[in-house]
Enzyme design. Structure first.
Site, PDB file in Angstrom:
ATOM      1  N   HIS A 127       0.862  -1.129   0.019  1.00  0.00           N
ATOM      2  CA  HIS A 127       0.139   0.011  -0.111  1.00  0.00           C
ATOM      3  C   HIS A 127       0.825   1.356   0.051  1.00  0.00           C
ATOM      4  CE1 HIS A 127      -2.634  -3.116   1.816  1.00  0.00           C
ATOM      5  NE2 HIS A 127      -3.706  -2.606   0.724  1.00  0.00           N
ATOM      6  N   HIS A 175      -5.217  -5.617  -6.456  1.00  0.00           N
ATOM      7  CA  HIS A 175      -5.015  -6.747  -5.658  1.00  0.00           C
ATOM      8  C   HIS A 175      -5.895  -7.398  -5.302  1.00  0.00           C
ATOM      9  CE1 HIS A 175      -4.126  -3.774  -2.509  1.00  0.00           C
ATOM     10  NE2 HIS A 175      -4.699  -4.722  -1.681  1.00  0.00           N
ATOM     11  N   CYS A 228     -12.134  -7.381   6.802  1.00  0.00           N
ATOM     12  CA  CYS A 228     -11.556  -7.452   5.506  1.00  0.00           C
ATOM     13  C   CYS A 228     -10.374  -7.913   5.430  1.00  0.00           C
ATOM     14  CB  CYS A 228     -11.363  -5.865   4.868  1.00  0.00           C
ATOM     15  SG  CYS A 228     -12.848  -5.082   4.919  1.00  0.00           S
ATOM     16  N   HIS A 288      -7.043 -10.384   2.916  1.00  0.00           N
ATOM     17  CA  HIS A 288      -6.288 -10.655   1.640  1.00  0.00           C
ATOM     18  C   HIS A 288      -6.259 -12.254   1.554  1.00  0.00           C
ATOM     19  CE1 HIS A 288      -5.245  -6.387   2.390  1.00  0.00           C
ATOM     20  NE2 HIS A 288      -5.125  -6.340   1.126  1.00  0.00           N
ATOM     21  N   TYR A 339     -12.886  -1.576  -5.872  1.00  0.00           N
ATOM     22  CA  TYR A 339     -12.947   0.035  -5.610  1.00  0.00           C
ATOM     23  C   TYR A 339     -11.557   0.573  -5.448  1.00  0.00           C
ATOM     24  CZ  TYR A 339     -11.010  -0.922  -0.867  1.00  0.00           C
ATOM     25  OH  TYR A 339     -10.291  -1.217   0.255  1.00  0.00           O
ATOM     26  N   GLU A 348      -5.795   2.544  -1.568  1.00  0.00           N
ATOM     27  CA  GLU A 348      -6.199   1.208  -1.730  1.00  0.00           C
ATOM     28  C   GLU A 348      -6.878   0.959  -2.852  1.00  0.00           C
ATOM     29  OE1 GLU A 348      -5.839  -1.790  -0.671  1.00  0.00           O
ATOM     30  OE2 GLU A 348      -6.629  -1.410   1.617  1.00  0.00           O
ATOM     31  N   GLU A 352      -8.393  -2.551  -4.895  1.00  0.00           N
ATOM     32  CA  GLU A 352      -8.488  -3.930  -4.754  1.00  0.00           C
ATOM     33  C   GLU A 352      -9.746  -4.495  -5.314  1.00  0.00           C
ATOM     34  OE1 GLU A 352      -7.418  -4.414  -0.182  1.00  0.00           O
ATOM     35  OE2 GLU A 352      -9.544  -4.183  -0.578  1.00  0.00           O
ATOM     36  N   TRP A 387     -14.649   1.979   1.250  1.00  0.00           N
ATOM     37  CA  TRP A 387     -15.428   0.648   0.638  1.00  0.00           C
ATOM     38  C   TRP A 387     -16.668   0.443   1.330  1.00  0.00           C
ATOM     39  CZ3 TRP A 387     -10.843   0.909   3.586  1.00  0.00           C
ATOM     40  CH2 TRP A 387     -10.988   0.284   4.825  1.00  0.00           C
TER      41      TRP A 387
END
Length: 216
Positions: free
Chosen positions: A39, A46, A81, A83, A118, A128, A130, A182
């Site tokens: 980031h 990603h 949230c 990854h 977003y 951000e 993603e 988001w």
């Protein structure tokens, strides 16, 4: 996507370093990057996920991000949230984060927004960026007493969905207690699915980004 139940999974790492999956514009994996450094002002696209966890009465577990987080510290947001790591099924990653961030187990997951995407920019220029499928989680047992990891979550509370939606101030970051960027967009898309979160239609797993289809 079929409903799934909790599976304990450790964080996927390479030489002890947590990584994220980098994507092309079609959502296919094109490489990896260390999570700790991905980031910045030029954050590459990603793979991520968002989860909205409900109890049997349709109350949402709302969280406030820890004040030491790199992106949007202290901001009110959805339940969790995260990854998926390289090769990690996305549903397993959701369960992993619910357990590690909040100590929550016994959850049924269903996909609701398979292609959510977003890009948001913080005041300091941090970006951000993603592709972030959104999941609904429903507790399969009694209401959980969360045990938040203070490095991830400053506080959490159960809130009726309608109240959470009403508090998603359209002024966004100009509000006194803004919802994550988001979250602001996700709430608009989720409310379009219907007023009762327990009856939202399940999304089409075939619409997931190619990099996330390990869960199918």
């Amino acid at each position: 996507m079929p409903a799934t139940t909790t599976r304990n999974r450790s964080v996927p790492t390479v030489s002890g370093v947590e990584q994220v999956v980098l994507l092309d514009e079609d959502g296919a994996a094109v490489g990896t990057a260390d999570k700790s450094g991905v980031h910045g002002p030029d954050t590459p696209l990603h793979l991520a996920f968002s989860c909205y966890l409900f109890d049997a009465d349709g109350r949402l577990l709302v969280t406030r991000r820890a004040f030491g987080k790199t992106t949007w510290p202290g901001v009110r947001t959805n339940t969790c949230c995260g990854h998926p790591g390289p090769g990690e099924p996305i549903d397993a990653a959701v369960h992993r984060r619910l357990a590690s961030e909040l100590g929550v187990h016994g959850v049924t997951l269903e996909l609701v927004l398979p292609r959510f995407r977003y890009r948001a920019v913080m005041a300091d220029g941090t970006v951000e960026h993603e592709l972030c499928p959104v999941f609904r989680g429903v507790l399969t047992g009694p209401v959980a007493v969360p045990e938040p990891d203070p490095t991830e979550v400053a506080e959490c509370w159960w809130q009726p969905w309608a109240e959470f939606v009403a508090a998603a101030d359209p002024r966004g970051d100009g509000a006194a207690d803004p919802l994550s960027p988001w979250g602001q967009v996700q709430v608009a898309e989720l409310t379009a699915l219907g007023p009762d979160p327990l009856h939202w239609p399940v999304g089409d797993a075939a619409a997931l980004p190619p990099a996330a289809r390990l869960a199918v």
